[in-house]
Write an enzyme that holds these catalytic residues in place. Structure first.
Site, PDB file in Angstrom:
ATOM      1  N   SER A  34       1.058  -1.162   0.060  1.00 27.21           N
ATOM      2  CA  SER A  34      -0.063  -0.113   0.057  1.00 27.21           C
ATOM      3  C   SER A  34       0.979   1.213  -0.005  1.00 27.21           C
ATOM      4  O   SER A  34       1.942   0.970   0.491  1.00 27.21           O
ATOM      5  CB  SER A  34      -0.840   0.172   1.291  1.00 27.21           C
ATOM      6  OG  SER A  34      -0.271  -0.304   2.330  1.00 27.21           O
ATOM      7  N   GLU A  36       1.324   5.619   0.760  1.00 29.31           N
ATOM      8  CA  GLU A  36       0.822   6.843   1.390  1.00 29.31           C
ATOM      9  C   GLU A  36       1.074   8.253   0.430  1.00 29.31           C
ATOM     10  O   GLU A  36       2.321   8.144   0.333  1.00 29.31           O
ATOM     11  CB  GLU A  36       1.466   6.758   2.684  1.00 29.31           C
ATOM     12  CG  GLU A  36       1.044   8.087   3.624  1.00 29.31           C
ATOM     13  CD  GLU A  36       1.671   8.489   4.899  1.00 29.31           C
ATOM     14  OE1 GLU A  36       1.500   7.809   5.671  1.00 29.31           O
ATOM     15  OE2 GLU A  36       2.203   9.465   4.946  1.00 29.31           O
ATOM     16  N   ASP A 128      -1.320  15.786  16.319  1.00 29.14           N
ATOM     17  CA  ASP A 128      -0.020  16.440  17.204  1.00 29.14           C
ATOM     18  C   ASP A 128      -0.603  17.686  17.314  1.00 29.14           C
ATOM     19  O   ASP A 128      -1.122  18.450  16.641  1.00 29.14           O
ATOM     20  CB  ASP A 128       1.396  16.305  16.567  1.00 29.14           C
ATOM     21  CG  ASP A 128       1.837  14.857  16.474  1.00 29.14           C
ATOM     22  OD1 ASP A 128       1.921  14.424  17.586  1.00 29.14           O
ATOM     23  OD2 ASP A 128       2.384  14.353  15.846  1.00 29.14           O
ATOM     24  N   PHE A 236      13.159  14.588  10.374  1.00 24.27           N
ATOM     25  CA  PHE A 236      11.882  13.909  10.549  1.00 24.27           C
ATOM     26  C   PHE A 236      12.156  12.768  12.058  1.00 24.27           C
ATOM     27  O   PHE A 236      11.235  12.650  12.735  1.00 24.27           O
ATOM     28  CB  PHE A 236      11.250  13.010   9.295  1.00 24.27           C
ATOM     29  CG  PHE A 236      10.208  12.457   9.398  1.00 24.27           C
ATOM     30  CD1 PHE A 236       8.930  12.928   9.561  1.00 24.27           C
ATOM     31  CD2 PHE A 236      10.208  10.907   9.353  1.00 24.27           C
ATOM     32  CE1 PHE A 236       7.760  12.355   9.860  1.00 24.27           C
ATOM     33  CE2 PHE A 236       8.870  10.171   9.343  1.00 24.27           C
ATOM     34  CZ  PHE A 236       7.835  10.976   9.419  1.00 24.27           C
ATOM     35  N   HIS A 286       3.938  -1.318   3.514  1.00 19.77           N
ATOM     36  CA  HIS A 286       3.360   0.148   3.245  1.00 19.77           C
ATOM     37  C   HIS A 286       4.303   1.287   3.167  1.00 19.77           C
ATOM     38  O   HIS A 286       5.331   1.347   3.878  1.00 19.77           O
ATOM     39  CB  HIS A 286       2.286   0.772   4.590  1.00 19.77           C
ATOM     40  CG  HIS A 286       1.545   2.014   4.358  1.00 19.77           C
ATOM     41  ND1 HIS A 286       0.479   1.984   3.586  1.00 19.77           N
ATOM     42  CD2 HIS A 286       1.925   3.285   4.660  1.00 19.77           C
ATOM     43  CE1 HIS A 286       0.122   3.218   3.570  1.00 19.77           C
ATOM     44  NE2 HIS A 286       0.852   4.004   4.254  1.00 19.77           N
TER      45      HIS A 286
HETATM   46  P1  FAD Z   1      -2.726   7.577  20.209  1.00 26.74           P
HETATM   47  O1  FAD Z   1      -2.755   6.424  19.786  1.00 26.74           O
HETATM   48  O2  FAD Z   1      -3.859   8.030  20.719  1.00 26.74           O
HETATM   49  O3  FAD Z   1      -1.423   7.675  21.305  1.00 26.74           O
HETATM   50  C1  FAD Z   1      -0.710   8.985  21.365  1.00 26.74           C
HETATM   51  C2  FAD Z   1       0.182   8.943  22.651  1.00 26.74           C
HETATM   52  O4  FAD Z   1      -0.923   8.972  23.863  1.00 26.74           O
HETATM   53  C3  FAD Z   1       0.821   7.703  22.941  1.00 26.74           C
HETATM   54  O5  FAD Z   1       2.093   8.087  23.476  1.00 26.74           O
HETATM   55  C4  FAD Z   1      -0.104   6.817  23.588  1.00 26.74           C
HETATM   56  O6  FAD Z   1       0.823   6.016  24.405  1.00 26.74           O
HETATM   57  C5  FAD Z   1      -0.772   7.639  24.754  1.00 26.74           C
HETATM   58  N1  FAD Z   1      -2.035   7.260  25.226  1.00 26.74           N
HETATM   59  C6  FAD Z   1      -3.006   6.888  24.687  1.00 26.74           C
HETATM   60  N2  FAD Z   1      -3.967   6.761  25.287  1.00 26.74           N
HETATM   61  C7  FAD Z   1      -3.692   7.207  26.586  1.00 26.74           C
HETATM   62  C8  FAD Z   1      -4.423   7.522  27.550  1.00 26.74           C
HETATM   63  N3  FAD Z   1      -5.605   7.176  28.018  1.00 26.74           N
HETATM   64  N4  FAD Z   1      -3.761   8.066  28.754  1.00 26.74           N
HETATM   65  C9  FAD Z   1      -2.426   8.427  28.693  1.00 26.74           C
HETATM   66  N5  FAD Z   1      -1.695   8.206  27.530  1.00 26.74           N
HETATM   67  C10 FAD Z   1      -2.452   7.661  26.411  1.00 26.74           C
HETATM   68  N6  FAD Z   1      -0.519  12.908  12.083  1.00 26.74           N
HETATM   69  C11 FAD Z   1      -1.187  13.453  11.381  1.00 26.74           C
HETATM   70  O7  FAD Z   1      -1.201  14.711  11.909  1.00 26.74           O
HETATM   71  N7  FAD Z   1      -1.734  13.414  10.171  1.00 26.74           N
HETATM   72  C12 FAD Z   1      -1.740  12.153   9.477  1.00 26.74           C
HETATM   73  O8  FAD Z   1      -1.993  11.930   8.527  1.00 26.74           O
HETATM   74  C13 FAD Z   1      -0.907  11.132  10.378  1.00 26.74           C
HETATM   75  N8  FAD Z   1      -0.497   9.867   9.633  1.00 26.74           N
HETATM   76  C14 FAD Z   1       0.116   9.040  10.353  1.00 26.74           C
HETATM   77  C15 FAD Z   1       0.362   7.665   9.890  1.00 26.74           C
HETATM   78  C16 FAD Z   1       0.946   6.813  10.372  1.00 26.74           C
HETATM   79  C17 FAD Z   1       1.141   5.341  10.055  1.00 26.74           C
HETATM   80  C18 FAD Z   1       1.577   6.938  11.599  1.00 26.74           C
HETATM   81  C19 FAD Z   1       2.636   6.390  12.396  1.00 26.74           C
HETATM   82  C20 FAD Z   1       1.677   8.534  12.401  1.00 26.74           C
HETATM   83  C21 FAD Z   1       0.779   9.265  11.608  1.00 26.74           C
HETATM   84  N9  FAD Z   1       0.706  10.639  12.035  1.00 26.74           N
HETATM   85  C22 FAD Z   1      -0.165  11.536  11.277  1.00 26.74           C
HETATM   86  C23 FAD Z   1       1.164  11.128  13.477  1.00 26.74           C
HETATM   87  C24 FAD Z   1       0.454  11.042  14.755  1.00 26.74           C
HETATM   88  O9  FAD Z   1      -0.652  11.779  14.552  1.00 26.74           O
HETATM   89  C25 FAD Z   1       1.198  11.217  15.648  1.00 26.74           C
HETATM   90  O10 FAD Z   1       2.338  10.344  15.935  1.00 26.74           O
HETATM   91  C26 FAD Z   1       0.582  11.325  16.989  1.00 26.74           C
HETATM   92  O11 FAD Z   1       1.583  11.947  18.171  1.00 26.74           O
HETATM   93  C27 FAD Z   1      -0.149  10.096  17.875  1.00 26.74           C
HETATM   94  O12 FAD Z   1      -1.155   9.690  17.083  1.00 26.74           O
HETATM   95  P2  FAD Z   1      -1.711   7.998  17.387  1.00 26.74           P
HETATM   96  O13 FAD Z   1      -2.995   8.171  16.633  1.00 26.74           O
HETATM   97  O14 FAD Z   1      -0.938   7.311  17.437  1.00 26.74           O
HETATM   98  O15 FAD Z   1      -2.250   8.497  19.072  1.00 26.74           O
END
Ligand code: FAD
Length: 312
Positions: A34, A36, A128, A236, A286
C-alpha cells in the site's frame, strides 16, 4: 585467547557454517503493498502527485492512503485528493483523520462525508499539537485515537487502520503502556496497524514479538520510507522518535551534493531493508512515498510485485 568478532566469523566459516542467503522468491506470492501520499498544496505539486499515482497504480496496491495535515490543516485538500482518487481511478483510498483540536461532532461529520462519497477506509489518528505545545484533548473531542476508533465505529462500518510505534511513541508513559494503547485501538475496532517509519529491522521484529506476546493478532504492517534526502529524514526521525542507525548515516555521509549516488544508496538501503523483512515472513508493506514514485516502484519490483494489466 581473546575472542574477536572476526575470529568468531572465521571459526564459523571453518566449521562449514555459511551465512544463509535470502530465500529465493520463485513461486512465492508477492507481498501486499500500500502507498501513502500527502495532499498537494499547489497545482504543480498536484500534477506531481498525479504522475506518482499513475505510475504506482499499475502495481495494484491493496489501498492508497492520503494524510491529514497537522491539526486538520489539510482537511479540504485531503478530502479533495481522496475524492479524486475515488472518481478517477480504481484504487481503494484510505483517508487519514485526526481528532486533535476538533470536537467529536466535527470529526464525525468529516467521516460521514467520506462514507457518503464511497470512502470506506479511515486511518484513525490522534494527531499532534502545534510545535512547542503539549497535547491536551479538545474538551468536546475524542481524547486519543482509541476513542476516535470507537466513535468511527458508531458513524459507519469503516475499515479502520491505526498507528503503531516500534520505537515507542515519544509521549508514551512506558513501552508497555504504548503497547496497551495499540491493543485498545485494535480492540475498539481497528483491524490493522501501520508502523511509524524505522530503519533498524531488529527493532521492528522485536516489536512484533512483543505485540504477539501481548495478544495482538491484527497485522502490523511495516511503514517503509525510502530515503534520498538524508538531512530531511534525520529531522523527521528526530520529531517522531525514530532512531537513525550509525551505519546508515555513514552511507550517506558526504553525499549532500551527489544526488545520483544518493539515489543509488537509498535504493540499496531500502531494498535490503524490505528483503530482510520479507525473509523474516513479512508479507505486507506500506510505503511512505512522499509523492515520489521511482524508488517505491523499484523497491516494490524487488519484492516481486509486478505491474498488472488494466482491467478490460
Ligand atoms: P494515540 O494512539 O492516541 O497515542 C498517542 C500517545 O498517547 C501515545 O504516547 C499513547 O501511548 C498515549 N496514550 C494513549 N491513550 C492514552 C491515555 N488514555 N492516557 C494517557 N496516554 C495515552 N499525523 C497527522 O497529523 N496526520 C496524519 O495523516 C498522520 N498519519 C500518520 C500515519 C502513521 C502510519 C503514523 C505512524 C503516524 C501518523 N501521524 C499523522 C502522526 C500521529 O498523529 C502522531 O504520531 C501522534 O502523536 C499520535 O497519534 P496516534 O494516533 O498514534 O495517537
Amino acid at each position: 585467547m581473546t575472542h574477536s568478532p572476526q575470529r568468531d566469523t572465521l571459526e564459523r566459516w571453518a566449521s562449514g557454517e555459511r551465512i544463509a542467503p535470502l530465500p529465493a522468491r520463485e513461486g512465492a506470492a508477492p507481498p501486499e503493498i500500500s502507498f501513502e501520499f500527502f495532499p498537494p498544496k499547489t497545482p504543480a505539486l498536484e500534477a506531481q502527485l498525479w504522475t506518482c499515482i499513475e505510475r504506482l497504480a499499475v502495481l495494484k496496491p491493496a489501498f492508497v492512503s492520503v494524510t491529514y495535515g497537522a491539526g486538520g490543516s489539510t482537511q479540504e485538500r485531503t478530502h479533495a485528493t481522496v475524492l479524486r482518487i475515488v472518481q478517477e481511478t480504481d484504487l481503494t483510498p484510505a483517508a487519514h483523520l485526526t481528532c486533535v483540536g476538533a470536537s467529536s461532532e466535527a470529526v464525525d461529520e468529516v467521516a460521514r462525508r467520506y462514507w457518503a462519497a464511497g470512502v470506506k477506509h479511515i486511518v484513525a489518528l490522534r494527531g499532534d499539537p502545534p510545535p512547542g505545545e503539549t497535547y491536551t484533548p479538545h474538551p468536546g473531542g475524542y481524547a486519543y485515537a482509541a476513542d476516535l476508533v470507537a466513535g468511527l465505529r458508531k458513524v459507519a462500518d469503516f475499515e479502520i487502520t491505526v498507528a503503531a510505534y516500534p520505537e515507542v511513541h515519544p509521549q508514551a508513559l512506558s513501552p508497555e503502556a504504548d503497547l496497551d494503547n495499540l491493543k485498545r485501538k485494535l480492540d475498539a475496532g481497528a483491524t490493522r496497524a501501520i508502523s511509524q517509519v524505522f530503519f533498524d529491522n531488529g527493532v521492528f521484529l522485536r516489536f512484533l514479538d512483543r505485540a504477539l506476546a501481548a495478544g495482538i493478532k491484527a497485522p502490523i504492517v511495516p511503514g517503509i520510507m525510502p530515503v534520498t534526502n538524508f538531512a530531511q529524514a534525520l529531522k523527521f526521525c528526530d520529531t517522531c522518535g525514530t532512531s537513525m542507525p550509525r551505519w546508515m548515516a555513514g552511507m550517506f555521509e558526504g553525499l549532500d551534493d551527489d544526488v545520483e549516488t544518493r539515489r543509488m544508496v537509498a535504493a540499496a538501503v531500502a531494498a535490503e531493508q524490505v528483503r530482510l523483512l520479507q525473509a523474516n515472513g513479512i508479507d505486507e508493506f506500506h510505503f511512505y512515498t512522499l509523492n515520489r514514485p521511482d524508488l517505491t516502484y523499484a523497491i516494490a519490483r524487488i519484492l516481486g510485485v509486478k505491474p498488472q494489466p488494466a482491467a478490460a
